[in-house]
Design an enzyme around this catalytic site. Structure first.
Site, PDB file in Angstrom:
ATOM      1  CE  LYS A  38      63.211 -43.122   5.566  1.00 54.52           C
ATOM      2  NZ  LYS A  38      63.770 -42.064   6.768  1.00 54.52           N
ATOM      3  CG  LEU A  41      56.606 -34.140  -3.926  1.00 48.28           C
ATOM      4  CD1 LEU A  41      58.156 -33.648  -3.513  1.00 48.28           C
ATOM      5  CD2 LEU A  41      56.243 -33.634  -5.813  1.00 48.28           C
ATOM      6  N   GLY A 178      50.111 -35.432  26.536  1.00 47.11           N
ATOM      7  CA  GLY A 178      50.534 -34.058  26.068  1.00 47.11           C
ATOM      8  C   GLY A 178      50.281 -33.228  25.443  1.00 47.11           C
ATOM      9  N   GLY A 180      51.025 -29.739  24.433  1.00 51.49           N
ATOM     10  CA  GLY A 180      50.619 -28.972  22.849  1.00 51.49           C
ATOM     11  C   GLY A 180      50.147 -29.478  22.027  1.00 51.49           C
ATOM     12  CB  VAL A 181      50.003 -27.764  18.963  1.00 47.73           C
ATOM     13  CG1 VAL A 181      49.251 -27.907  17.275  1.00 47.73           C
ATOM     14  CG2 VAL A 181      50.802 -26.297  19.016  1.00 47.73           C
ATOM     15  CG  HIS A 438      30.369  -4.443  11.028  1.00 50.68           C
ATOM     16  ND1 HIS A 438      30.203  -4.279  12.561  1.00 50.68           N
ATOM     17  CD2 HIS A 438      28.545  -4.309  10.930  1.00 50.68           C
ATOM     18  CE1 HIS A 438      29.258  -5.059  12.854  1.00 50.68           C
ATOM     19  NE2 HIS A 438      28.311  -4.846  11.911  1.00 50.68           N
TER      20      HIS A 438
END
Length: 461
Positions: A38, A41, A178, A180-181, A438
């Site tokens: 709906k 994309l 919150g 979290g992430v 390195h």
């Protein structure tokens, strides 16, 4: 585009990460696909999630580098943050990726259908009165920003992440509900842009799903950056004030700010889509599947955020590919959920794959597990970048490494090798033989494995 309706090898409901990946892989395998959504994309990840937030985080990094440039002998002044310019940059990134994705979908095997779809039988999705019948159905309807009971998101003072991504100004102050992430990433951005930020988290630590030592290092870094956080204190309510909002915590504490971001996780988008009517088992809104992502009903599969587990775009991609191959008779290997890499793109970044130390001890027994921490202080490139942190390895004694956990600038870029190590069940001695360039931060992984294999090089006690 074919005529509306019709019969296809696969009908996919949802064109986010899981749905569109399934469509692309199925088309490669010569299967006909109807891909229904709906909205746009690309779904949440491309338009309202991963991509725009990472663009903001990069702009935030540029702000910090400008502010701190004198440390590197470069004289520059941060005059200000032009949010219109930041948003134009962010939207440009999204727009280019969206255009590219639309191009990928222009192929004869894929029919794109714009509209709200509903499962009306075990092999049919209906969109605006048109019926799309699939020999197989893939449910990929994604997730939405959750809130707490009684906490109303109004989009102006109390925001979800999709509103925060569209802010046309830098708030003077923000409460992030919150840790979290999502919460940690927005807190990091707003602090870099100059806001006063406080994170509220009911659990005992920030990014509580990560290894405890990693959480502690992130908290140390946030204290240094003057990002405020209160952990172990459940949120009770929010009230609107003359200038913003006031959050009330258990125990009577309050925090005031201009805005409040609700970042308490994402819920599965499965309501009123006809799933239960067709006999599909839902648990708290999540679609229950077997390890091969089959729902147990007809030829119906489910992928992505609606399936219990990590809500990550790359998990959705992989599950979409898996189901397309399963339908095509390729019998793909079952996805190991522990082998999915996880990254939090705050400053500092957190990246991990496999088991935390606590989970490994639970699974194998405390006496069978050992760990090693390699401090980034011994890594040349990390010194150049002026970052702090460490790489932590969790191994089964005389066995493979079952967890890699990293914290520091740019650690997300190292998780590719980390997930190979975990997924290929590598022993420390095997990784120690590999040559790491390195000076790179990637060497920090190599050094950690050298030390774990009993031959430390630049490891400081």
């Amino acid at each position: 585009m074919s005529q509306p309706g019709g019969t296809f090898d696969i009908v996919i409901l949802g064109a986010g990460s899981g749905g569109y990946a399934a469509a692309l892989r199925a088309a490669e395998l010569n299967l006909s696909v109807a891909l229904i959504d709906k909205a746009e994309l690309g779904g949440t990840c491309l338009h309202r999630g991963c991509i725009p937030t990472k663009a903001l985080l990069h702009a935030a990094e540029v702000a910090d580098q400008t502010r701190e440039s004198e440390q590197f002998g470069i004289k520059a002044d941060l005059v200000g943050v032009d949010m219109a310019g930041v948003n134009a940059y962010k939207d440009g990134v999204v727009g280019r990726l969206y255009k590219g994705l639309q191009g990928l979908m222009k192929q004869p095997n894929i029919t794109l259908v714009q509209g709200a779809g509903k499962l009306v039988s075990q092999d049919t999705v209906e969109v605006d009165g048109q019926r799309y019948t699939g020999r197989n159905i893939i449910l990929a309807t994604g997730s939405y920003s959750r809130t707490l009971p009684g906490l109303e998101i109004d989009g102006t003072r109390v925001l979800a992440s999709e509103h925060a991504l569209k802010l046309d100004r830098v708030p003077t102050s923000a409460i992030v509900l919150g840790g979290g992430v999502i919460g940690v990433e927005f807190a990091s951005v707003w602090k870099s842009f100059g806001a006063d930020v406080t994170i509220l988290e009911a659990l005992p630590r920030l990014v509580a799903a990560e290894d405890e030592e990693i959480s502690k290092q992130l908290e140390r870094a946030f204290r240094k950056r003057k990002i405020n956080f209160k952990v172990g204190k459940p949120f009770e309510k929010v009230e609107h004030t003359e200038n913003g909002v006031k959050a009330h915590l258990a125990g009577g504490e309050t925090v005031e700010a201009e805005i409040l971001l609700v970042a308490v996780g994402r819920g599965p988008t499965t309501k009123d889509l006809g799933y239960e009517q067709q006999g599909i088992t839902l648990d708290r809104g999540f679609v229950i599947t077997n390890e091969r992502l089959h729902t147990g009903v007809g030829n119906i599969y489910a992928v992505g955020d609606i399936v219990p587990g990590l809500q990550l775009a790359h998990r959705g991609f992989q599950q979409g590919i898996f189901v397309a191959e399963e339908i095509a008779g390729k019998s793909p290997a079952v996805i190991d959920e522990n082998g999915i890499p996880r990254v939090t793109y705050s400053d500092p970044e957190v990246a991990s794959v496999g088991l935390t130390e606590a989970k490994a001890k639970e699974q194998y027994g405390a006496e069978q597990v050992s760990t090693y921490n390699y401090n980034l202080g011994g890594n040349g490139k990390s010194q150049i970048l002026k970052t702090q942190g460490f790489v932590k390895l969790v191994r089964v004694n005389d066995g493979p490494v079952v967890g890699v956990h990293m914290v520091g600038a740019r650690m997300g870029e190292l998780v590719g090798e980390a997930q190979l190590i975990y997924n290929w069940e590598a022993f420390p001695e095997e990784v120690a033989q590999l040559v790491h360039a390195h000076p790179t931060q990637n060497e920090a992984l190599g050094e950690a494995f050298l030390a774990l294999a009993g031959k430390p090089l630049h490891a400081h006690a």
